[in-house]
Design a protein around this motif. Structure first.
Motif, short mmCIF file in Angstrom:
data_model
loop_
_atom_site.label_atom_id
_atom_site.label_comp_id
_atom_site.label_asym_id
_atom_site.label_seq_id
_atom_site.Cartn_x
_atom_site.Cartn_y
_atom_site.Cartn_z
N THR A 28 0.66 -1.18 -0.13
CA THR A 28 0.01 -0.06 -0.05
C THR A 28 0.92 1.25 -0.20
O THR A 28 1.84 1.45 0.61
CB THR A 28 -0.94 0.05 1.29
OG1 THR A 28 -1.63 -1.12 1.33
CG2 THR A 28 -1.72 1.50 1.18
N LYS A 31 0.44 5.44 0.49
CA LYS A 31 -0.45 6.52 0.96
C LYS A 31 0.28 7.87 0.70
O LYS A 31 1.69 7.90 0.76
CB LYS A 31 -0.40 6.40 2.40
CG LYS A 31 -1.58 7.55 2.80
CD LYS A 31 -1.88 7.34 4.24
CE LYS A 31 -2.72 8.43 4.81
NZ LYS A 31 -2.99 8.46 6.25
N THR A 65 -5.24 13.47 0.32
CA THR A 65 -4.64 12.21 0.56
C THR A 65 -5.17 11.32 -0.17
O THR A 65 -6.40 11.11 -0.41
CB THR A 65 -5.06 12.06 2.09
OG1 THR A 65 -4.53 13.24 2.85
CG2 THR A 65 -4.37 10.68 2.56
N ARG A 75 -4.44 6.82 -2.01
CA ARG A 75 -3.79 5.60 -1.63
C ARG A 75 -3.74 4.71 -2.82
O ARG A 75 -4.85 4.95 -3.68
CB ARG A 75 -4.28 5.09 -0.20
CG ARG A 75 -5.60 4.46 -0.45
CD ARG A 75 -5.93 3.30 0.63
NE ARG A 75 -7.41 2.71 0.46
CZ ARG A 75 -7.57 1.97 -0.64
NH1 ARG A 75 -7.01 1.57 -1.14
NH2 ARG A 75 -9.02 1.62 -0.71
N LYS A 126 5.01 3.89 2.47
CA LYS A 126 4.94 2.62 1.54
C LYS A 126 4.76 1.48 2.72
O LYS A 126 5.69 1.45 3.66
CB LYS A 126 6.22 2.25 0.81
CG LYS A 126 6.11 0.94 0.11
CD LYS A 126 7.29 0.61 -0.56
CE LYS A 126 7.63 -0.65 -0.95
NZ LYS A 126 8.68 -0.67 -1.83
#
Length: 126
Positions: free
Chosen positions: A23, A25, A64, A66, A123
């Motif tokens: 993931t 972000k 923000t 992701r 990350k």
């Protein structure tokens, strides 16, 4: 220039640096003039938009986003916040090749500006 993506930051990703289950972000904070013309910030994986925010009658704000890597050529993309229900957005960037994480700005009028005050990219390996 107007209606053109202006790169505010570009982080290179070596080939195979994002594996399945990873993931990423991204956070950005911008300031801009409070005017009716749009000042737009986008977070991208290569040229694929992860999320976008337009600012008009405010002096800035945050974005923000992701991405979640499902496979080398399949990512789930989105923004944080809000409770709207919408279809899942998928990216198809080939992560076995080099790519980049990019923050861009776009101005609707020549009198507009965007200042990238802060950004953070994290990350997490799943």
């Amino acid at each position: 220039p107007t209606d053109t993506d202006i790169t505010m930051t570009n982080i290179s990703l070596p080939a195979n640096s994002l594996s399945n289950g990873t993931t990423v972000k991204m956070f950005s904070r911008v300031t801009c003039p409070s005017a009716a013309d749009a000042k737009t910030v986008s977070h991208k994986l290569g040229s694929t938009a992860i999320g976008t925010q337009a600012f008009t009658t405010s002096t800035g704000g945050t974005l923000t986003t992701r991405l979640f890597v499902r496979a080398n050529n399949r990512q789930v993309l989105g923004t944080f916040g809000g409770s709207a229900i919408s279809a899942t957005t998928f990216g198809t960037v080939d992560l076995t090749a080099a790519s980049s994480l990019v923050i861009t700005g776009k101005l609707a009028a020549t009198t507009g500006y965007l200042v990238l005050e802060a950004f953070n990219i994290t990350k997490a390996i799943g």
